[in-house]
Scaffold this active site. Structure first.
Site, mmCIF file in Angstrom:
data_model
loop_
_atom_site.group_PDB
_atom_site.id
_atom_site.type_symbol
_atom_site.label_atom_id
_atom_site.label_comp_id
_atom_site.label_asym_id
_atom_site.label_seq_id
_atom_site.Cartn_x
_atom_site.Cartn_y
_atom_site.Cartn_z
ATOM 1 N N LYS A 9 0.878 -1.200 -0.066
ATOM 2 C CA LYS A 9 0.063 0.081 -0.022
ATOM 3 C C LYS A 9 0.802 1.271 0.006
ATOM 4 O O LYS A 9 0.533 2.158 -0.488
ATOM 5 C CB LYS A 9 -1.088 -0.090 1.183
ATOM 6 C CG LYS A 9 -2.115 -0.887 1.035
ATOM 7 C CD LYS A 9 -2.910 -1.357 2.331
ATOM 8 C CE LYS A 9 -3.652 -2.405 2.322
ATOM 9 N NZ LYS A 9 -4.570 -2.911 3.372
ATOM 10 N N GLN A 42 -4.950 -1.701 9.460
ATOM 11 C CA GLN A 42 -4.571 -2.863 8.872
ATOM 12 C C GLN A 42 -5.158 -4.081 9.610
ATOM 13 O O GLN A 42 -4.979 -3.980 10.983
ATOM 14 C CB GLN A 42 -3.287 -3.310 8.750
ATOM 15 C CG GLN A 42 -2.884 -4.395 7.835
ATOM 16 C CD GLN A 42 -3.274 -4.446 6.540
ATOM 17 O OE1 GLN A 42 -3.174 -3.510 5.727
ATOM 18 N NE2 GLN A 42 -3.965 -5.763 6.108
ATOM 19 N N ASP A 84 -11.106 2.800 3.933
ATOM 20 C CA ASP A 84 -11.591 1.435 3.864
ATOM 21 C C ASP A 84 -12.969 1.038 3.767
ATOM 22 O O ASP A 84 -13.464 0.053 3.402
ATOM 23 C CB ASP A 84 -10.845 0.572 5.073
ATOM 24 C CG ASP A 84 -9.649 -0.259 4.330
ATOM 25 O OD1 ASP A 84 -9.595 -0.418 3.330
ATOM 26 O OD2 ASP A 84 -9.170 -0.940 5.338
#
Ligand code: NAP
Length: 286
Positions: free
Chosen positions: A54, A98, A121
């Protein structure tokens, strides 16, 4: 008939070029460089690889990124405090935690601490609720990537029978909602579905996200089905495969995504897209 193999790497490359252009335009016109912060807790090797990918993708797209790493015994309070600081940081437009988090931490508590405007997200309750109503701010990256693949391939879902195998909060459920929003007729299957083939055989488009190699074999689909394989499974020999028997199913499907090289590259791409959108919004440009 042998299926068209959908090239997720090529689609991701072309979508990322557009994202880079948007980031540059924003920088030039407002002085704002999009910024993403990634929080990682613990030593999960797969998570570390995902975070590295990422960060690299951000660099290529003209997005600033910072990674904040915590040991596995970090407390929930510390993580929530870190999220709070990032919420207040004007240089950060997107915050990603994460997953998975260490088991003693409530994922829900940490995700709910992220400001809705920075929830790139798309896992915050507000964004999930928006999916139900059809006006979410940030669509979750993996289903959003699948949607982009279908658009790119000119596959209209309106009125189609779509079966989604897998009903997780991050892939299957949001995928089903996004497809419903596009007026597909959607069936959602999960581990307790009694006769999976009953549903897969009906599908014009089959999206599989269960995490089981060879779950879908040729007898389970109709000729001409579009098959999107979200699954990522590592076999004992170290190779990566999806949830679909690729070699068998490609002889029957109209189009199919490979693993690797299908949905995977699009997930990170849509994270970049959401981050630039967040920065555009913060700068009053969207
Ligand atoms: P997850 O949270 O483990 O959820 C799996 C879902 O599949 C659950 O709803 C489960 O049903 C269902 N399922 C399991 N076995 C099944 C079976 N035999 N038949 C029908 N349904 C079954 O996994 P996830 O996070 O959604 O990820 C799914 C897969 O996609 C994994 O391989 C993951 O690595 C991959 N993935 C890929 C990307 C990408 O970028 N390509 C992104 C995210 C995830 P229950 O709800 O009944 O347990």
């Amino acid at each position: 008939m042998s299926a068209k193999i959908i090239d997720g790497v090529a689609i991701a490359k072309s979508v990322r070029a557009g994202i880079r252009d948007r980031a540059q335009k924003l920088q030039k016109e407002t002085g704002v460089t999009p910024g993403l912060a990634v929080i990682i807790a613990g030593d999960n090797p797969a998570s570390k690889v995902y975070v590295r990918n990422k960060v690299r993708a951000c660099e290529d797209a003209g997005i600033n990124s910072q990674t904040i790493s915590f040991p596995g015994d970090v407390s929930e309070e510390e993580l929530i405090a870190a999220v709070g600081k990032l919420n207040d940081d004007p240089a950060i437009h997107g915050i990603l935690v994460q997953l998975p988090l260490p088991p003693h931490i409530s994922v829900r508590h940490v995700l709910e601490a992220i400001s809705v405007e920075k929830d790139v997200d798309g896992f915050h309750l507000y964004n999930v609720g928006g999916l139900v109503l059809g006006d979410t701010v940030f669509p979750p990256c993996t289903p959003y990537g699948v949607q982009k693949i279908l658009e790119h391939e000119g596959i209209d879902v309106t009125g189609k029978n779509v079966t989604v195998v897998g009903a997780s909060n991050i892939v299957g459920k949001p995928m089903a909602l996004m497809l419903m929003q596009k007026e597909a007729t959607v069936a959602i299957c999960h581990a307790k579905t009694r006769d999976l083939t009953l549903y897969t055989i009906l599908a014009d488009i089959l999206v599989v996200a269960a995490g089981h190699p060879n779950l879908i074999v040729p007898q389970m689909i109709r000729s001409g089905t579009v098959v999107i394989d979200v699954g990522i499974n590592r076999l004992p020999d170290g190779s990566l495969v999806g949830d679909v028997d690729f070699e068998g199913v490609k002889e029957k499907a109209a189009a199919i995504t490979p693993v690797p090289g299908g949905v995977g590259p699009m997930t990170v791409t849509m994270l970049l897209d959401n981050t630039v959108s967040a920065a555009e919004r913060a700068a009053g440009r969207a």
